[in-house]
Design a protein around this motif. Structure first.
Motif, short mmCIF file in Angstrom:
data_model
loop_
_atom_site.label_atom_id
_atom_site.label_comp_id
_atom_site.label_asym_id
_atom_site.label_seq_id
_atom_site.Cartn_x
_atom_site.Cartn_y
_atom_site.Cartn_z
N GLY A 17 -12.66 -20.48 8.14
CA GLY A 17 -13.68 -20.48 7.08
C GLY A 17 -14.87 -19.62 7.45
N GLY A 53 -33.50 -22.29 1.40
CA GLY A 53 -34.61 -22.48 2.32
C GLY A 53 -34.10 -22.79 3.72
N ARG A 113 -29.05 -15.75 -0.30
CA ARG A 113 -27.81 -16.14 0.38
C ARG A 113 -27.03 -14.94 0.94
N HIS A 301 -27.20 -31.07 -3.24
CA HIS A 301 -28.17 -30.04 -2.88
C HIS A 301 -29.62 -30.50 -3.00
N GLY A 304 -31.74 -29.74 -0.14
CA GLY A 304 -31.61 -28.37 0.36
C GLY A 304 -31.19 -28.34 1.82
N ALA A 307 -26.40 -26.18 3.97
CA ALA A 307 -26.19 -25.01 4.83
C ALA A 307 -26.97 -25.18 6.14
C1 FAD Z 1 -26.19 -25.65 -6.23
C2 FAD Z 1 -26.25 -25.69 -4.73
C3 FAD Z 1 -27.46 -25.46 -4.11
C4 FAD Z 1 -27.55 -25.56 -2.72
N1 FAD Z 1 -28.75 -25.33 -2.12
C5 FAD Z 1 -28.85 -25.44 -0.77
C6 FAD Z 1 -30.10 -25.23 -0.12
O1 FAD Z 1 -31.12 -24.94 -0.75
N2 FAD Z 1 -30.14 -25.36 1.23
C7 FAD Z 1 -29.04 -25.68 1.97
O2 FAD Z 1 -29.14 -25.78 3.19
N3 FAD Z 1 -27.84 -25.88 1.38
C8 FAD Z 1 -27.71 -25.77 0.04
N4 FAD Z 1 -26.50 -25.96 -0.57
C9 FAD Z 1 -25.33 -26.35 0.26
C10 FAD Z 1 -24.66 -25.16 0.93
O3 FAD Z 1 -24.34 -24.17 -0.02
C11 FAD Z 1 -23.39 -25.63 1.62
O4 FAD Z 1 -23.65 -26.78 2.37
C12 FAD Z 1 -22.88 -24.55 2.57
O5 FAD Z 1 -22.55 -23.40 1.83
C13 FAD Z 1 -21.68 -25.06 3.35
O6 FAD Z 1 -21.21 -24.06 4.21
P1 FAD Z 1 -19.78 -24.19 4.89
O7 FAD Z 1 -19.61 -22.96 5.68
O8 FAD Z 1 -19.66 -25.50 5.57
O9 FAD Z 1 -18.75 -24.25 3.67
P2 FAD Z 1 -18.44 -23.14 2.59
O10 FAD Z 1 -19.63 -22.34 2.27
O11 FAD Z 1 -17.74 -23.83 1.47
O12 FAD Z 1 -17.41 -22.17 3.31
C14 FAD Z 1 -16.08 -22.53 3.53
C15 FAD Z 1 -15.29 -21.23 3.71
O13 FAD Z 1 -13.98 -21.57 4.11
C16 FAD Z 1 -13.06 -20.77 3.41
N5 FAD Z 1 -11.79 -21.49 3.38
C17 FAD Z 1 -11.49 -22.64 2.72
N6 FAD Z 1 -10.22 -22.99 2.94
C18 FAD Z 1 -9.70 -22.06 3.77
C19 FAD Z 1 -8.41 -21.88 4.35
N7 FAD Z 1 -7.42 -22.73 4.11
N8 FAD Z 1 -8.22 -20.81 5.17
C20 FAD Z 1 -9.23 -19.93 5.42
N9 FAD Z 1 -10.46 -20.04 4.87
C21 FAD Z 1 -10.69 -21.10 4.06
C22 FAD Z 1 -13.71 -20.60 2.03
O14 FAD Z 1 -13.19 -19.49 1.33
C23 FAD Z 1 -15.17 -20.45 2.40
O15 FAD Z 1 -15.51 -19.11 2.64
C24 FAD Z 1 -26.39 -25.87 -1.94
C25 FAD Z 1 -25.16 -26.08 -2.58
C26 FAD Z 1 -25.09 -25.99 -3.96
C27 FAD Z 1 -23.76 -26.22 -4.63
#
Ligand code: FAD
Length: 372
Positions: A17, A53, A113, A301, A304, A307
């Motif tokens: 991921g 943020g 982002r 979210h 915030g 991420a």
């Molecule tokens: C509306 C909204 C607003 C938000 N605002 C904030 C904020 O202000 N501050 C903050 O800190 N967070 C915020 N978030 C939360 C934040 O976006 C997520 O918590 C963060 O993106 C999670 O990151 P991650 O890498 O864990 O997962 P993801 O970003 O979901 O990444 C997972 C990755 O794994 C890949 N993947 C999945 N399955 C497979 C597979 N089988 N094989 C290979 N690759 C795979 C996907 O394609 C993806 O690229 C917000 C979320 C939303 C929906």
């Protein structure tokens, strides 16, 4: 220090991921001498157009990882957050909480982002990033694991880091088969030019406009002459990427300041997403697999934090691998350090900002280090 009798540089670590969690983990591990490989299913790594943020404990890790200056150069500081009514009357205005031991760290650094993920990727060697690699399954052999990708490529790793997001297949196979929980809300996000913003973000304050069960999050990105605009509304449609037109969004905003309505009307490229989280997962690790980020603790979210927590997981995991004698010991320490924090944020993130709340930051009481 060596793990499994190998130097850190000889360990084979596969990160599944390439979101914030996976990309941050790859950078963090390199800072302790572990050259992890990053496998992403998509043909390109990118993030939707929206602001985010970065909180002090997150930014603190960037100093250790050698990416602090790069992140600072692409972000700007916000010192205040306001909750205002739909008409713009201030309900409360607060300094961002101090979440580290640094008394001056009462801010959030606002970043786009795309710049955020781009900065992580710029600090990784191209050959360590494997796009178009969809993980099909993982087999856990106890002290190592085998990852199978679509197209029949297979790799072996001492440690597999599952950063595969809220719908993590690795979580469902090894740690919890509970389904994500629909919040009954949608988020519609866009980034607009400052000149089209009708001055709804005159300074660096992050504002949440609240009217009934509709929230509008306005996050300034003045260093880019842009504003991030996020409308959260109730909806019965639980499809992950709902199809919604601008007029469907604007109709929720009739009781808002006309400027908010005008901004919303002019946007025709919203990113639409149904909002889900997961209930806390009891165990994140085996002896050779670790969940990280949304795969471990997806949250709503409202605070915030999703991420931010993913990136802080990456920092904690790298430090645990640096300091422990064995991988299982490192993984246990990682979970023990991180899970109490993310359990709490998962709980708090289910609280909507509202006019009835006493504070914009319910996490303050739990995590702020120094009382005012
Ligand atoms: C509306 C909204 C607003 C938000 N605002 C904030 C904020 O202000 N501050 C903050 O800190 N967070 C915020 N978030 C939360 C934040 O976006 C997520 O918590 C963060 O993106 C999670 O990151 P991650 O890498 O864990 O997962 P993801 O970003 O979901 O990444 C997972 C990755 O794994 C890949 N993947 C999945 N399955 C497979 C597979 N089988 N094989 C290979 N690759 C795979 C996907 O394609 C993806 O690229 C917000 C979320 C939303 C929906």
């Amino acid at each position: 220090m060596s793990l499994k009798g190998k130097n850190n540089s000889e360990l084979k670590v596969a990160i599944i991921g390439g979101g914030f969690g996976g990309a941050a983990a790859a950078v963090a591990l390199r800072s302790v001498g572990i050259k992890a490989d990053l496998y992403e299913q998509a043909p390109v790594i990118g993030e939707v157009g929206a602001g985010i943020g970065m909180r002090p404990p997150t930014v603190e890790f960037f100093k250790d990882w050698g990416i602090y200056d790069a992140m600072v150069s692409k972000s700007s500081v916000s010192e205040y957050m306001e909750v205002v009514t739909g008409k713009g009357e201030v309900v409360f205005r607060e300094r961002w909480p101090q979440l580290t031991d640094e008394p001056n760290a009462r801010w959030s650094r606002l970043i786009h982002r795309a710049d955020f993920i781009g900065t992580f990727l710029e600090h990784l060697p191209t050959e360590s990033i494997h796009l178009d690699h969809k993980c099909k399954s993982v087999i856990d052999y106890g002290d190592y694991a085998v990852v199978q990708f679509e197209g029949d490529k297979t790799i072996e790793a001492d440690l597999v880091i599952a950063a595969d997001g809220i719908r993590s297949n690795i979580r469902s196979k090894f740690f919890s088969d509970a389904e994500p929980v629909y919040s009954g809300t949608h988020a519609y996000r866009a980034v607009i030019d400052k000149e089209d913003s009708f001055d709804i973000a005159p300074d660096n304050t992050f504002r949440v406009w609240v009217e009934g069960d509709v929230n509008v999050y306005v996050l300034p990105l003045h260093h880019r002459n842009q504003i991030s605009f996020d409308v959260t509304v109730p909806s019965d449609d639980s499809s992950w990427a709902p199809e919604v037109e601008t007029k469907d969004i604007v109709k929720h905003l009739t009781n808002f300041d006309p400027r908010i309505q005008k901004v919303a009307e002019r946007i025709n490229d919203y990113t639409c997403r149904a909002l889900y989280d997961i209930d806390p997962v009891e165990r994140w690790t085996s002896n050779s697999i670790a969940l990280l980020g949304d795969a471990a603790h997806a949250m709503l979210h409202h605070q915030g934090q999703g991420a931010n927590q993913a990136i802080q997981d990456a920092g904690a995991l790298a430090e645990a691998l640096r300091d422990a004698d064995t991988i299982p010991q490192a993984l246990q320490r990682y979970q023990a350090r991180r899970k109490p924090v993310t359990d709490k944020y998962q709980e708090l993130s289910r609280l909507n900002p509202s006019e009835e709340n006493q504070t914009a930051f319910p996490e303050k009481e739990t995590f702020e280090r120094v009382a005012e």
